[in-house]
Design a protein around this motif. Sequence first.
Motif, mmCIF file in Angstrom:
data_model
loop_
_atom_site.group_PDB
_atom_site.id
_atom_site.type_symbol
_atom_site.label_atom_id
_atom_site.label_comp_id
_atom_site.label_asym_id
_atom_site.label_seq_id
_atom_site.Cartn_x
_atom_site.Cartn_y
_atom_site.Cartn_z
ATOM 1 N N LYS A 163 74.309 41.508 -32.062
ATOM 2 C CA LYS A 163 75.048 42.027 -30.895
ATOM 3 C C LYS A 163 75.470 43.478 -31.141
ATOM 4 O O LYS A 163 75.514 44.292 -30.208
ATOM 5 C CB LYS A 163 76.273 41.147 -30.632
ATOM 6 N N ALA A 164 75.795 43.809 -32.394
ATOM 7 C CA ALA A 164 76.128 45.205 -32.716
ATOM 8 C C ALA A 164 74.946 46.111 -32.413
ATOM 9 O O ALA A 164 75.106 47.203 -31.846
ATOM 10 C CB ALA A 164 76.525 45.317 -34.190
ATOM 11 N N ARG A 165 73.749 45.670 -32.797
ATOM 12 C CA ARG A 165 72.552 46.479 -32.516
ATOM 13 C C ARG A 165 72.333 46.622 -31.013
ATOM 14 O O ARG A 165 71.955 47.693 -30.532
ATOM 15 C CB ARG A 165 71.328 45.845 -33.187
ATOM 16 N N GLU A 166 72.618 45.560 -30.264
ATOM 17 C CA GLU A 166 72.383 45.586 -28.819
ATOM 18 C C GLU A 166 73.320 46.553 -28.095
ATOM 19 O O GLU A 166 72.964 47.078 -27.043
ATOM 20 C CB GLU A 166 72.540 44.167 -28.249
ATOM 21 N N VAL A 167 74.505 46.784 -28.651
ATOM 22 C CA VAL A 167 75.417 47.756 -28.011
ATOM 23 C C VAL A 167 75.256 49.149 -28.608
ATOM 24 O O VAL A 167 76.033 50.057 -28.298
ATOM 25 C CB VAL A 167 76.899 47.302 -28.108
ATOM 26 N N GLY A 168 74.249 49.318 -29.480
ATOM 27 C CA GLY A 168 73.920 50.654 -29.975
ATOM 28 C C GLY A 168 74.580 51.046 -31.276
ATOM 29 O O GLY A 168 74.639 52.238 -31.604
ATOM 30 N N THR A 187 73.499 49.237 -38.257
ATOM 31 C CA THR A 187 73.899 48.148 -39.162
ATOM 32 C C THR A 187 73.416 48.493 -40.565
ATOM 33 O O THR A 187 72.304 49.006 -40.739
ATOM 34 C CB THR A 187 73.325 46.796 -38.714
ATOM 35 N N ILE A 188 74.260 48.202 -41.551
ATOM 36 C CA ILE A 188 74.003 48.613 -42.924
ATOM 37 C C ILE A 188 74.149 47.426 -43.853
ATOM 38 O O ILE A 188 75.112 46.664 -43.751
ATOM 39 C CB ILE A 188 75.000 49.718 -43.368
#
Length: 781
Positions: free
Chosen positions: A255-260, A263-264
């Motif tokens: 979901k973090a990737r989907e809102v732009g 990720t690390i």
Amino acid sequence: MENNKLRLQVHPSGYVESLVMKDDPYQMNWVIDDQYLKKTDFDESDKLLGEFTITINGQKIDSHDLEPTITSDSSRAVVTYDLQQKVQVIFIYDLADDNQLDWEINLKNLTTDELTINNFGVWLSLVYVMFRDKNVAKNIHESAAVYPSISRDFTKINAVRRDNQSGNLGIYQTAGKTLSVGTYAAYNNLFFENVSPSLDGMLFHHLILAGGYDEDFENNDWIYDKNPISIKANETKLWHYVMQPNDSKQDFYQKAREVGQPTISYQPLNIVNQPSYLTIAGNGHELVGVTAVAGENGQQTTELKFQQSSDHYQVVFKPTILGEHQIIFDFADGTQDAVVLNVMMPLNEVIDRRVQYISEELYQGADGEVPYAFTPISNQGESLGKLSLILKKNLMGALDQQQVRQVEASAVNYVRPKWFIDGNFRQPSNLYGDFYRCMDFEYIAHLFLLLSEFDDETLLLNSSEEYLQWAADVFMLRVNPDLHETARGKEEAQMLGVYFLYIQDLLKKLKSHGLTDYYDKINNLWQQVTKKLDDDRLGYQAAITEHYFDNAGFGPTAGALSEAGFVNGAETYGQLLLANIGYSNDFRAQNPDRWWEALAYMIHSLWGGVTAAATFKVYEALKDTAYLDASYRATAAIMYCYDTNSVTTTKLSEGMAASTYAVAGPHLNRPDLSRNRFGQSTFYSDGGIFAKLFNSANETPDWDMGEELVAYLDGIGQRTYLIHQNDSWSVINGTYEEVGDQINIISFAPYQKEFWLIDETGSHQLSELTSTNSYLFDMNN
């Protein structure tokens, strides 16, 4: 207000009184509820979600003292506060998107002058609650642990429901700058009133958007920004957060990737001069620079090289500086993300120096104020963990007879007569007023068992056989309710504790040494208690200890069920462990979730370490690598309590340790403890229960440490895992280097015994009883 996924209610006073996932079978309210506060006599109604504090040009204003203007329709609410005709604070709660809540915070300067915002903190009071309710299902299904990943431009927070199965709530920053997340604890503790359960309470989380501390505040934490902000005339500052349900750790990051958001992934624990690996998915953000910041006050910076592949970047470097490292990732659009990892000396050296310090600095000897004791003095059995650590180190590493004999003298001349009347193992002393704790006896039994592992040439006062007998006698008192006259004693004897860590060793030794009566009785009690726990697993009653919901309950339960072969029960309670161990961009926030020793989200060395050890035992029973990964994340955080090279906390002398680290900054109950290490005796000056537990505020900060390192050394501390999944390599409890078609696995384990390979086909032991800390693996095999 509602959409397809969420239903939100804003109170006329301006705070959010209800946030519910519509398909949630438990209809859990994701925010702390004012009605619950009133019901349980907590007076923190000024800290509910959407309340705020702000200091403008030195003048503090609290939203609880103001009346907002609210406009709303079926999917949107706007809450506006006018602050002395200088500033407007506007909160917009928008459910127009069917799958999320958009939360916008606006700060408007209404004047023609530039204003300094010394502090701006907004309460994000998610339902981090230990309910005062023996119906443990409420704590499991309707409460959440809160794990922050604080980043200037990409803060993300996951509120993880404690059952790990019914859905979580993720919060993602998409505009503005977040400096930190602070916490405030409200609690009720009846420990000395002979009540069990005795503790309930909650943490209120505080989004720090400016400042966060008093003007003259200082600590060593250089990683997180504490600065005020300025707002120009007629300017508006804007922050935006997206709240979305998620099902798991993996879904949270998806979901973090989907809102732009980038990720690390990174290695939380690193050893100096050994390779460290970081992988970052930019998710639309072009990486232009990577910087490692380390050293006191963050004065040493190093530009790191990175390589780009199709969908990610990789950084490989060998740290040469000890202590915390902030790795900063700069993107072409001016945004920035970061992780915080730790670099330590080899762990065998950490343990050797720790044991030497205990022996040389803490042992009182025959002429001490409390003869033969190790300071600090405590009535709780946890304080004996440092003695067990000395013995375990001497069993696994180089033998120092003097260290062992000090512990033996303490066990005979201090421990036995203190905890037992006239040294009689059937007559425990009431060290807590009118009661004793059965939990103390498991530490004492372990101490005696470890003494029995030494030969009679090393021991001076009794034979190893005698100490085994003592261990059996004390352990019997710990687990046999028939040996207790009080209701509390009978109840606690049937509770699990840390003894799950060594009971198999005890049973094996009793049997091999012909103590069959003890073996049969203890084994029968062990089988009875673990079978009952497994039979009753769906009721989760073992998650209650003297506290209403406690990883000191469900951790040992999961570990014990794993040890006893009850895999269904291990999996049921294991889910609570997965929800209990954090994940974050800061290794110190990846620890097992606990708060009451610090009054803040914290690392607690003992129970964090025991929880990590229990999680490792669940991994061994289920072979699910989620448990292995979680156990190692927790272990890396626990080692921080022993790290004397830290540069962001109060300095510890070589070999010293501190039982507690407050992850939160600011720590709103005690700002001076923000992101700092300390012992519980620090709270002595606050009075209340702490004044009864400790003699002064100056006691050393390590009274309840040691048992967790013994657990580590008996478990993952002897093993290193090479993991091959999704065409990538990683190592748990170590690192690696590629050498042609081979991988050189470098172990971080202090006393390495086994190397394992985990891939899609399962786990495979590569070697055992190796005398080296590395293993060369052929990738073509």
